[in-house]
Design an enzyme around this catalytic site. Structure first.
Site, PDB file in Angstrom:
ATOM      1  N   GLU A  69       0.823  -1.215   0.000  1.00  0.00           N
ATOM      2  CA  GLU A  69       0.000   0.000   0.000  1.00  0.00           C
ATOM      3  C   GLU A  69       0.855   1.262   0.000  1.00  0.00           C
ATOM      4  OE1 GLU A  69      -2.972   1.981  -0.705  1.00  0.00           O
ATOM      5  OE2 GLU A  69      -3.724   0.102   0.122  1.00  0.00           O
ATOM      6  N   LYS A  98       4.649   4.266 -10.337  1.00  0.00           N
ATOM      7  CA  LYS A  98       3.363   4.155  -9.638  1.00  0.00           C
ATOM      8  C   LYS A  98       2.215   3.918 -10.620  1.00  0.00           C
ATOM      9  CE  LYS A  98       5.167   7.323  -6.147  1.00  0.00           C
ATOM     10  NZ  LYS A  98       5.131   8.709  -5.624  1.00  0.00           N
TER      11      LYS A  98
END
Length: 425
Positions: free
Chosen positions: A127, A203
């Protein structure tokens, strides 16, 4: 649950502080205490502002994968290869859960690491690798699991957003603001990963895999940064009703996967236009849920440590699934979409000679390429005699923009390379 922590930088020490501060609350939510038992870092003697003498120091981080008194290993050393990858492989191969904040490693080796986790039936949690403390990984993997996601996009690098919004607020140029950001610790001494869009691209490739159920394909991301954005561009964008942001966009198109990180013009009324400073934001479009908007602090000790510990709590509760929401063999391998087919409005900035015929030359090149002009802004000559010329197009295919620039390449009237920024539609 006994944890080994590898890497005691900003995030690693943040994890220790968070576990100390919220110890009882975390134990209640996890169903059992979560304790750091062993640590490893490059420098044992460094003062980190937290007491690490209470933990067992592992001289060899690889031994942590084999120790019976360690249940979970947290990797916070970074880097796509080298020690981080070796440790990740060793931990997963030994059947131990791994928590990481390492987006570069996942972008390059996420699929092979996920296979190791699947083979051992253990969690690989990350996460903290995307958007810091914003729970966007969990949101896409779990909250939106029933939806077909058509696009995911957003502001994924806090350093670039800080630089752009400071330029916007203070009217200064990139290099000046970058230097200040480095002095304040917001930007690295070598800013390439941030300023050139690589960090955001890492990302984005992870988000695309989660959103679309496709294999990570970092190599297919078209990457641009913000070095070419000037204070003049920001002023002209504002005059047109836009703000400039570095935005990563991923779309699951009929002809393949479109992934791009680029400086774009964002309409003032769009949610991303209000994202300022070091904040991050991600939007996803689901076919049943509609638009999802995630926003918050995308980096720093507190937010990133929060995401790491949230992963540890999930592991303690035995709440986890496949790392990329489905088995690796079920992830689709999609070709790279043809970006030339991308349709949209475009901002083009030229720095040209102050003489007759220059605008006609540019207009002719655009006419020949089939580009329709919406508006033109021309400012007076600078001290060096150059003139700033801004052209905004109507909707047009990206290949036509490339053809225009190819026709103008080598023109004596152009003083610098044109700057091209898509307009977010």
């Amino acid at each position: 649950m006994r944890v080994a922590l590898v890497g005691l930088g900003t995030v690693g020490t943040g994890v220790i502080r968070l576990l100390d501060a919220n110890r009882e609350l975390i134990a209640r939510r996890a169903g059992r205490p979560i304790e750091v038992r062993a640590v490893n870092a490059r420098d044992r003697s460094r003062d980190r502002g937290v007491d690490i003498a209470r933990f067992d120091w592992a001289d060899d981080m690889m031994e942590l994968a084999r120790r019976d008194d360690i249940d979970v290993v947290v990797e916070l050393i970074g880097g796509s290869d080298g020690p981080a990858l070796a440790l990740a492989r060793a931990v997963l191969s030994a059947g131990k859960p791994l928590v990481t904040a390492n987006k570069a490693m996942l972008a390059h080796h996420g699929l092979s690491l996920a296979k190791l986790a699947e083979q051992s039936g253990i969690p690989l949690k990350y996460e903290a690798a995307v958007a810091g403390g914003i729970p966007v990984i969990k949101g896409l993997r779990e909250g939106a699991a029933a939806n077909e996601i058509s696009s995911v996009y957003g502001i994924l690098n806090g350093t670039c957003n800080y630089i752009l919004t400071t330029m916007e607020r203070e009217g200064r140029d990139f290099n000046e603001v970058l230097k200040e950001a480095q002095e304040l610790g917001y930007a690295e001494a070598d800013p390439s990963f941030d300023a050139d869009g690589i960090d955001a691209a890492h990302k984005l490739s992870i988000l695309a895999s989660l959103a679309f159920g496709t294999q990570i394909d970092f190599g297919a991301v078209d990457i641009g940064g913000i070095r070419s954005v000037s204070a003049a561009d920001i002023r002209e964008a504002a005059a047109l009703g836009y703000r400039i942001r570095l935005v990563g966009v991923a779309e699951n198109r009929a002809d393949g996967l479109f992934q791009r990180v680029h400086a774009v013009l964002v309409p003032m009324h769009h949610p991303l236009a209000s994202v300022e400073g070091s904040l991050n934001a991600v939007l996803a479009e689901g076919n049943f849920v509609g638009s999802l908007f995630f926003s918050g602090r995308g980096a720093g000790e507190g937010p990133t440590a929060s995401a790491v510990v949230a992963d540890l709590i999930d592991i303690a509760r035995d709440e986890y699934g496949d790392p990329f929401a489905m088995q690796v063999e079920q992830l689709a391998k999609r070709p790279k979409a043809n970006s030339g087919d991308t349709i949209g409005r475009v901002y083009l900035r030229f720095l040209v000679q102050d003489k007759p015929g220059v605008l006609a030359e540019i207009a002719a090149a655009m006419r020949d390429a089939g580009v329709s002009i919406e508006s033109v802004i021309q400012r007076g000559a600078h001290e060096d005699g150059a003139v700033l010329l801004v052209v905004v197009t109507h909707d047009t295919a990206e290949r036509a923009i490339r053809e225009t620039l190819d026709q103008l390449a080598g023109s004596d009237n152009l003083i610098a390379e044109p700057v091209v920024m898509p307009i977010l539609g």
